[in-house]
Design a protein around this motif. Structure first.
Motif, PDB file in Angstrom:
ATOM      1  N   ARG A   1       0.767  -1.298  -0.154  1.00 23.48           N
ATOM      2  CA  ARG A   1       0.096  -0.018  -0.091  1.00 23.48           C
ATOM      3  C   ARG A   1       0.892   1.304   0.137  1.00 23.48           C
ATOM      4  O   ARG A   1       0.354   2.387  -0.056  1.00 23.48           O
ATOM      5  CB  ARG A   1      -0.683  -0.038   1.226  1.00 23.48           C
ATOM      6  CG  ARG A   1      -2.207  -1.075   1.297  1.00 23.48           C
ATOM      7  CD  ARG A   1      -2.859  -1.120   2.200  1.00 23.48           C
ATOM      8  NE  ARG A   1      -3.859  -2.118   2.296  1.00 23.48           N
ATOM      9  CZ  ARG A   1      -4.742  -2.490   3.302  1.00 23.48           C
ATOM     10  NH1 ARG A   1      -4.707  -1.536   4.202  1.00 23.48           N
ATOM     11  NH2 ARG A   1      -5.680  -3.416   3.194  1.00 23.48           N
ATOM     12  N   ALA A   2       2.202   0.985   0.300  1.00 24.91           N
ATOM     13  CA  ALA A   2       2.896   2.346   0.212  1.00 24.91           C
ATOM     14  C   ALA A   2       3.138   3.042  -1.003  1.00 24.91           C
ATOM     15  O   ALA A   2       3.389   4.390  -1.068  1.00 24.91           O
ATOM     16  CB  ALA A   2       4.417   2.037   0.843  1.00 24.91           C
ATOM     17  N   TYR A   3       2.937   2.255  -2.042  1.00 21.82           N
ATOM     18  CA  TYR A   3       3.117   2.718  -3.621  1.00 21.82           C
ATOM     19  C   TYR A   3       1.851   2.485  -4.323  1.00 21.82           C
ATOM     20  O   TYR A   3       0.992   1.530  -4.039  1.00 21.82           O
ATOM     21  CB  TYR A   3       4.268   2.238  -4.245  1.00 21.82           C
ATOM     22  CG  TYR A   3       5.637   2.451  -3.724  1.00 21.82           C
ATOM     23  CD1 TYR A   3       6.370   3.520  -3.738  1.00 21.82           C
ATOM     24  CD2 TYR A   3       6.341   1.398  -2.788  1.00 21.82           C
ATOM     25  CE1 TYR A   3       7.417   4.053  -3.271  1.00 21.82           C
ATOM     26  CE2 TYR A   3       7.424   1.840  -2.354  1.00 21.82           C
ATOM     27  CZ  TYR A   3       8.005   2.898  -2.544  1.00 21.82           C
ATOM     28  OH  TYR A   3       9.200   3.250  -2.108  1.00 21.82           O
ATOM     29  N   PRO A   4       1.518   3.328  -5.289  1.00 24.45           N
ATOM     30  CA  PRO A   4       0.499   3.058  -6.201  1.00 24.45           C
ATOM     31  C   PRO A   4       0.307   1.653  -6.699  1.00 24.45           C
ATOM     32  O   PRO A   4       1.323   0.730  -6.895  1.00 24.45           O
ATOM     33  CB  PRO A   4       0.827   3.917  -7.584  1.00 24.45           C
ATOM     34  CG  PRO A   4       1.391   5.375  -6.850  1.00 24.45           C
ATOM     35  CD  PRO A   4       2.255   4.495  -6.223  1.00 24.45           C
ATOM     36  N   ALA A   5      -0.795   1.137  -7.106  1.00 24.81           N
ATOM     37  CA  ALA A   5      -1.061  -0.220  -7.406  1.00 24.81           C
ATOM     38  C   ALA A   5      -0.165  -0.628  -8.920  1.00 24.81           C
ATOM     39  O   ALA A   5       0.162  -1.978  -8.605  1.00 24.81           O
ATOM     40  CB  ALA A   5      -2.703  -0.600  -7.817  1.00 24.81           C
ATOM     41  N   GLU A   6       0.062   0.274  -9.585  1.00 22.45           N
ATOM     42  CA  GLU A   6       0.816  -0.170 -10.771  1.00 22.45           C
ATOM     43  C   GLU A   6       2.334  -0.626 -10.378  1.00 22.45           C
ATOM     44  O   GLU A   6       3.074  -1.094 -11.278  1.00 22.45           O
ATOM     45  CB  GLU A   6       0.844   0.830 -11.726  1.00 22.45           C
ATOM     46  CG  GLU A   6       1.729   2.036 -11.456  1.00 22.45           C
ATOM     47  CD  GLU A   6       0.694   3.013 -10.867  1.00 22.45           C
ATOM     48  OE1 GLU A   6       1.087   4.251 -10.788  1.00 22.45           O
ATOM     49  OE2 GLU A   6      -0.362   2.761 -10.518  1.00 22.45           O
ATOM     50  N   VAL A   7       2.833  -0.183  -9.229  1.00 23.05           N
ATOM     51  CA  VAL A   7       4.103  -0.627  -8.828  1.00 23.05           C
ATOM     52  C   VAL A   7       4.352  -2.119  -7.898  1.00 23.05           C
ATOM     53  O   VAL A   7       3.712  -2.144  -7.039  1.00 23.05           O
ATOM     54  CB  VAL A   7       4.671   0.477  -7.554  1.00 23.05           C
ATOM     55  CG1 VAL A   7       5.797   0.381  -7.231  1.00 23.05           C
ATOM     56  CG2 VAL A   7       4.659   2.008  -8.493  1.00 23.05           C
ATOM     57  N   LEU A   8       5.320  -2.702  -8.646  1.00 19.42           N
ATOM     58  CA  LEU A   8       5.515  -4.004  -8.101  1.00 19.42           C
ATOM     59  C   LEU A   8       6.505  -3.763  -6.615  1.00 19.42           C
ATOM     60  O   LEU A   8       7.559  -3.356  -6.880  1.00 19.42           O
ATOM     61  CB  LEU A   8       6.052  -4.928  -9.040  1.00 19.42           C
ATOM     62  CG  LEU A   8       5.503  -5.279 -10.294  1.00 19.42           C
ATOM     63  CD1 LEU A   8       6.200  -6.327 -11.033  1.00 19.42           C
ATOM     64  CD2 LEU A   8       4.000  -5.781  -9.685  1.00 19.42           C
TER      65      LEU A   8
ATOM     66  N   LYS B   1       8.464   1.227 -12.573  1.00 14.47           N
ATOM     67  CA  LYS B   1       7.306   0.694 -11.652  1.00 14.47           C
ATOM     68  C   LYS B   1       7.625  -0.419 -10.849  1.00 14.47           C
ATOM     69  O   LYS B   1       6.792  -1.304 -10.639  1.00 14.47           O
ATOM     70  CB  LYS B   1       6.247   0.899 -12.339  1.00 14.47           C
ATOM     71  CG  LYS B   1       5.700   1.747 -13.354  1.00 14.47           C
ATOM     72  CD  LYS B   1       5.314   3.006 -12.319  1.00 14.47           C
ATOM     73  CE  LYS B   1       4.905   4.196 -13.242  1.00 14.47           C
ATOM     74  NZ  LYS B   1       5.884   5.164 -13.907  1.00 14.47           N
ATOM     75  N   VAL B   2       9.029  -0.364 -10.285  1.00 22.89           N
ATOM     76  CA  VAL B   2       9.470  -1.532  -9.408  1.00 22.89           C
ATOM     77  C   VAL B   2       9.825  -0.823  -8.104  1.00 22.89           C
ATOM     78  O   VAL B   2      10.777   0.100  -8.419  1.00 22.89           O
ATOM     79  CB  VAL B   2      10.364  -2.410 -10.101  1.00 22.89           C
ATOM     80  CG1 VAL B   2      10.825  -3.292  -9.117  1.00 22.89           C
ATOM     81  CG2 VAL B   2       9.815  -3.077 -11.237  1.00 22.89           C
ATOM     82  N   ALA B   3       9.429  -1.181  -7.041  1.00 23.41           N
ATOM     83  CA  ALA B   3      10.027  -0.422  -5.718  1.00 23.41           C
ATOM     84  C   ALA B   3      10.974  -1.420  -5.027  1.00 23.41           C
ATOM     85  O   ALA B   3      10.946  -2.454  -4.576  1.00 23.41           O
ATOM     86  CB  ALA B   3       8.743  -0.124  -4.799  1.00 23.41           C
TER      87      ALA B   3
END
Length: 379
Positions: free
Chosen positions: A4-11, A336-338
């Motif tokens: 939940r820390a990042y937008p839904a499109e971020v893995l 879009k990868v954390a």
């Protein structure tokens, strides 16, 4: 938090928790407690410590864990802070092996201690000469000092050997430095065997902080144990009694069940983590062949050397896990990868990123493919 820390499109391959369901014995213990209404104050006894002692004897052939020399604490890092308070004074030095888990810096600093680094060697292992130099400097003015050891090491995934740990104990004795070992990842050894720091000769005045949190994915169920060596029992007794009020009663039940009955689940988990580690190596070779990477001996963390990619200088703050910089910033925005930013891990962290491979193989494959595509698209 992970998802939940990042937008839904971020893995999210950053914070150290796993994408897995609870072990059945842990779930059953929690469900049983809730169905009985057992959500009040915890009762007396050493069930948690006894479960850890049994696990340590079975898993590591370590029979020296005396439940009488344990104290329950809210979690490993809060336990470390309480131990630092009884072993040192404000202004004393805490030595760490950089790059290392960012809260080592933050929590020690917030406890009014000064952090000094003894960097790991070029292979990511403990360097006795560097460590001795740090001990010498830390104690030069006659002040006390503590060495905060990460065993297994986060973020590199190195599992320290018995010989390496014995050398640490000898150095610490010689310089009158007290050792506090964060051994939260102890059950997650993928190569070889784990050696508890308190089991090596010379570590009798040291402390270990342990919990089932990382191995059984229990970060939301707070409970850990401070374990004292035979010569540190008096120091353990000086930890304020109210500290033991912090852990969750349900957390204690969950961690106890994990150590008592969770080994079959753990064995299956380790098989999956080894497979993911091998998959990660193949994916990096295919999509990011110039990224440096030593397969982790323990934990589920990969330390990626991205300096060859020239993704920009790090601008992060040491110890600040909330800020991303350098490669982590690039992959967060462009792929879009954390990932966890290497800058937060101290000296040696710039140009690096930490990747958590305790996820599904589908997500791991997609994440590394995205990262490779982002680098290629940059031109």
């Amino acid at each position: 938090m992970k998802w939940r820390a990042y937008p839904a499109e971020v893995l999210p391959l950053w914070v150290a928790e796993m994408d897995t369901l609870l072990a059945e014995p842990v779930a059953e213990a929690l469900q049983s407690a809730v169905s009985r209404g057992d959500t009040g104050y915890p009762g007396p006894g050493h069930a948690y410590a006894e479960a850890l002692a049994g696990f340590a004897a079975r898993r590591w052939q370590w029979t020296g864990l005396d439940v009488a020399r344990t104290a329950i604490v809210p979690d490993v890092m809060m336990g470390i802070v309480e131990v630092l308070k009884v072993l040192s004074e404000p202004g004393d030095v805490v030595v760490v092996n950089a790059p290392v888990y960012p809260p080592f810096y933050a929590f020690a600093t917030h406890a009014d201690r000064r952090v000094a680094e003894a960097p790991l060697d070029a292979q990511g292992r403990l360097d006795p000469e560097t460590l001795e130099a740090a001990f010498t400097t830390a104690t030069a003015a006659g002040r006390g000092a503590v060495f905060l050891l990460c065993n297994p090491h986060n973020p590199t995934g190195v599992v320290h050997t018995a010989d390496e740990l014995a050398a640490v104990a000898a150095l610490a004795r010689r310089h009158r430095v007290r050792v506090v070992a964060d051994e939260i990842h102890a059950p997650l050894v993928l190569n070889g065997t784990f050696t508890p720091y308190l089991s090596v000769p010379g570590a009798e005045d040291a402390f270990s902080l342990m919990s089932a949190s990382k191995a059984w994915n229990l970060a939301g169920l707070k409970a850990a144990l401070a374990v004292a060596g035979p010569e540190a029992a008096g120091d353990l007794a000086r930890i304020p009694e109210e500290v033991s009020h912090g852990p969750s009663h349900l957390g204690v039940l969950a961690h106890t069940a994990a150590y008592d009955a969770g080994e079959p689940w753990l064995d299956a988990l380790l098989t999956g983590l080894r497979a993911n580690r091998e998959l990660l190596g193949r994916l990096l070779a295919e999509h990011l062949p110039t990224v440096g990477h030593r397969p982790a001996e323990g934990t589920y963390l990969a330390w990626l050397d991205c300096r060859s990619l020239d993704l920009g200088e790090g601008r992060g703050t040491v110890g600040d896990v909330r800020e991303i910089a350098g490669p982590a910033r690039f992959f967060r925005h462009e792929a879009k990868v954390a990932l966890s930013s290497g800058d937060a891990f101290g000296t040696g962290g710039a140009g690096h990123a930490r990747l958590n491979f305790a996820t599904s193989q589908r997500i791991l494959t997609e994440a590394v493919a995205r990262m490779g595509a982002a680098v290629r698209d940059r031109g």
